[in-house]
Design a protein around this motif. Structure first.
Motif, PDB file in Angstrom:
ATOM      1  N   GLU A 149     -27.823 -13.081  -0.327  1.00 24.11           N
ATOM      2  CA  GLU A 149     -26.706 -12.687  -0.753  1.00 24.11           C
ATOM      3  C   GLU A 149     -25.832 -12.825   0.258  1.00 24.11           C
ATOM      4  N   TYR A 150     -24.525 -12.091  -0.598  1.00 21.84           N
ATOM      5  CA  TYR A 150     -23.202 -13.107  -0.320  1.00 21.84           C
ATOM      6  C   TYR A 150     -22.044 -11.635   0.819  1.00 21.84           C
ATOM      7  N   GLU A 151     -21.607 -11.761   1.611  1.00 18.98           N
ATOM      8  CA  GLU A 151     -20.385 -10.133   1.562  1.00 18.98           C
ATOM      9  C   GLU A 151     -18.872 -10.598   1.049  1.00 18.98           C
ATOM     10  N   ILE A 152     -18.317 -10.154   1.500  1.00 15.28           N
ATOM     11  CA  ILE A 152     -16.574 -10.840  -0.111  1.00 15.28           C
ATOM     12  C   ILE A 152     -16.001 -10.548   1.116  1.00 15.28           C
ATOM     13  N   GLY A 185     -24.198 -11.433   7.295  1.00 14.12           N
ATOM     14  CA  GLY A 185     -24.925 -11.909   8.401  1.00 14.12           C
ATOM     15  C   GLY A 185     -24.431 -12.431   8.836  1.00 14.12           C
ATOM     16  N   GLN A 186     -23.305 -13.985   8.367  1.00 13.49           N
ATOM     17  CA  GLN A 186     -22.982 -14.395   9.119  1.00 13.49           C
ATOM     18  C   GLN A 186     -21.709 -14.245  10.120  1.00 13.49           C
ATOM     19  N   LYS A 187     -21.565 -14.684  10.828  1.00 14.82           N
ATOM     20  CA  LYS A 187     -20.578 -14.040  11.895  1.00 14.82           C
ATOM     21  C   LYS A 187     -18.815 -14.809  11.197  1.00 14.82           C
ATOM     22  N   GLU A 188     -18.652 -15.927  11.182  1.00 12.68           N
ATOM     23  CA  GLU A 188     -17.300 -16.451  11.375  1.00 12.68           C
ATOM     24  C   GLU A 188     -17.712 -16.540   9.195  1.00 12.68           C
TER      25      GLU A 188
END
Lengths: 95, 477
Positions: free
Chosen positions: B2-5, B203-206
């Motif tokens: 899953e990706y966040e834009i 979930g990734q911060k960077e």
């Protein structure tokens, strides 16, 4: 700032200058001298001197929002090396 | 995966001053090529630009309306690059001391409110227009737009979807229109956006590596560009590649973005203070004066519609999304006692017909008062709701007042007992079966007969009266 051959090439490229290798060599040392001279200023203590962005101690020079007549198109285009249909014509640029 | 834009928009809005930012040429749209030009805006040597005071005022208005801090000290800088749309080979903009900083606006998507940060707002000059002719060897340049004042509104990367990007753009447009600093006509390019976009696993911060797409000039193309670019980046990552930081051009016709590997890719603008223009030092009182002069903003107006008129949140949001529409509503409500009905007409029939005709709210062909009067005619019982829809349609097409249309077409409700008794007689004679059914206790039959009578009178009869007369006639016999 250390002036290198690569910096000269980069700046020449940004300024659209075609320099020969010897010109680049010459400019590298000349530019290094100039920057070095300016670097001398860094020896001064400027802790209490506000940064200067303008040589004159003035601010807020404005004009009112009033329209005046523009120039005649013929006059505007009169220095153009090339023109077409009331426009300046420049070498083709495509992105 | 899953990706966040992650999206940040840089929005350029042309300010609606009369003259250009540094000279007295007109900012009017259109006009013959190169006829709104002078030596200053065409970058002739030896000229001196002088800042239009209105530009500062409008930028400060925009800053205050978006909750920014207004700088007491600000300056202008040269942004250097070679491109023929810029005759000076630099654009006068603002680099390290913009007029406004650290603001925010609130946007709504799916009924939820989200605060989106605004990094800064600065003033700058617009560039000229290039025309490329496929069959010719050269490029033609028109400098009429050159020097038209712009504000650039740099947003924080707080947006997470195409819908949020759209809502942000719409809110900005509505705010700028409300405070009267820009007409925001996207089709004329007076509001356009650069989209900075990256993706990262949820979930990734960077942040991931971002790309920039320049000059999107419709809400639709922003939404499409965001969706397509996000998918492209995800595909790139999933197939083991990496996203390259670059500027891409959105091709709306083909629905995809294309890499622009031009020399300017270096983005080395070598900003330095503009020596021809002096710093801007703003007086607190002057800024506060502008703050005091700000009109009611879209969010406040929306809240007022919900509070005062009991409109649903959604309706209030749509009405305040455009100043013209919202002013139209306000104007109609002033002349009507039924704000809710006015809103329903706008949200329903008016929006539908505008969409059908491909028209903008700016082109509503009748004044707001007509709508108020139409609502009044229904309330007074002069016309029925069904007839009102016809009148509305005619009002839109002809621009005539509702009373005139009702009179010309003879659409008043017929509530003359004598005239309706004849109609009732006829309906009863023609439908003996329904009459029998009614007498057997079938209430439904009455509804059918009322419908017949309404049809007989082309919808003009007062249905209550018809109802009463039918009942009386059948109960009597």
């Amino acid at each position: 700032m250390k002036i290198t051959f690569e910096i000269i090439e980069h700046v020449a490229d940004l300024a659209r200058l075609n320099l020969t290798e010897s010109e680049k060599q010459k400019l590298t040392s000349e530019m290094a001298n100039i920057i070095g001279y300016v670097d001398k200023l860094n020896q001064l203590d400027t802790t209490n001197v506000p940064p200067t962005s303008h040589v004159k101690p003035i601010s807020n020079i404005f004009r009112e929002d009033v329209v005046k007549e523009s120039f005649d198109r013929e006059k505007i285009l009169s220095n153009a090396p090339s023109r077409d249909n009331g426009c300046f014509k420049v070498p083709k640029v495509v992105e | 995966m899953e990706y966040e834009i992650v999206i940040g928009l840089e929005v350029h809005a042309e300010l609606s001053t009369k003259s250009k930012i540094y000279c007295s040429c007109t900012t009017e749209f259109g006009g013959e090529e190169n006829t709104h030009c002078c030596p200053i805006c065409t970058g002739m040597p030896g000229v001196l630009p002088v800042l239009n005071k209105k530009v500062v005022e409008y930028a400060v208005r925009a800053g205050l309306a978006t909750n920014c801090t207004i700088a007491d000290y600000s300056k202008q800088d040269r942004k250097n690059y070679f491109y023929p749309d810029l005759p000076k080979a630099y654009q006068i903009s603002q680099y390290d001391f913009p007029l406004c900083k650290n603001g925010y606006i609130d946007i709504e998507t799916d009924g939820k409110t989200k605060r989106v940060g605004i990094t800064r707002i600065h003033i700058e000059e617009d560039a000229g227009k290039l025309m490329h002719d496929e069959w010719d060897t050269g490029t033609l340049v028109d400098y009429n737009r050159c020097g038209v004042p712009l504000i650039e509104i740099v947003g924080e990367p707080d947006l997470r979807s195409a819908e949020e990007a759209r809502a942000y753009m719409e809110k900005l447009r509505s705010i700028l229109q409300f405070i009267g600093v820009s007409d925001c006509k996207m089709q004329e390019g007076s509001l356009r956006a650069d989209v900075n976009l990256s993706v990262r696993p949820v979930g990734q911060k960077e942040l991931g590596t971002r790309t920039e797409m320049k000059n999107l000039n419709s809400f639709r193309s922003i939404v499409r560009a965001v969706e397509a670019e996000a998918q492209r980046q995800i595909r790139e990552i999933e197939s083991g590649g990496t996203v390259v930081q670059e500027t891409r051009r959105w091709d709306d016709e083909r629905g995809l973005s294309v890499s622009m590997r031009s020399k300017e890719e270096a983005h080395d603008y070598r900003y330095f203070p503009e020596p021809d223009l002096v710093p801007i030092v703003l007086d607190k009182e002057w800024v506060e004066g502008i703050r005091a002069s700000l009109p009611e903003l879209p969010d406040a107006r929306k809240k007022r519609y919900v509070r005062e008129f009991g409109l649903p949140e959604y309706d209030a949001e749509i009405l305040t999304s455009s100043k013209v529409l919202s002013d139209f509503f306000d104007d109609a409500v002033k002349q009507s006692s039924n704000a809710k009905a006015v809103s329903n007409w706008i949200m329903g029939d008016l929006m539908r017909i505008l969409k059908e005709k491909g028209m903008e709210v700016e082109n509503i062909p009748f004044p707001a008062g007509y709508l108020a009067r139409l609502v009044g005619l229904i309330e007074k019982g002069t016309i029925s709701g069904t007839i009102a829809k016809k009148v509305f349609e005619k009002m839109f097409l002809s621009g005539k007042g509702p009373e005139t249309i009702v009179k010309e077409e003879g659409l008043e409700v017929v509530s003359d007992e004598g005239a309706l008794t004849a109609v009732v007689r006829k309906v009863l004679d023609n439908n003996p079966q329904s009459v029998a059914d009614y007498r057997k206790g079938k209430e439904k039959a009455l509804g059918f007969l009322v419908g017949q009578a309404m049809r007989e009178t082309k919808g003009k009869a007062d249905p209550q009266l018809i109802n009463k007369l039918l009942k009386e006639a059948m109960d009597k016999a």
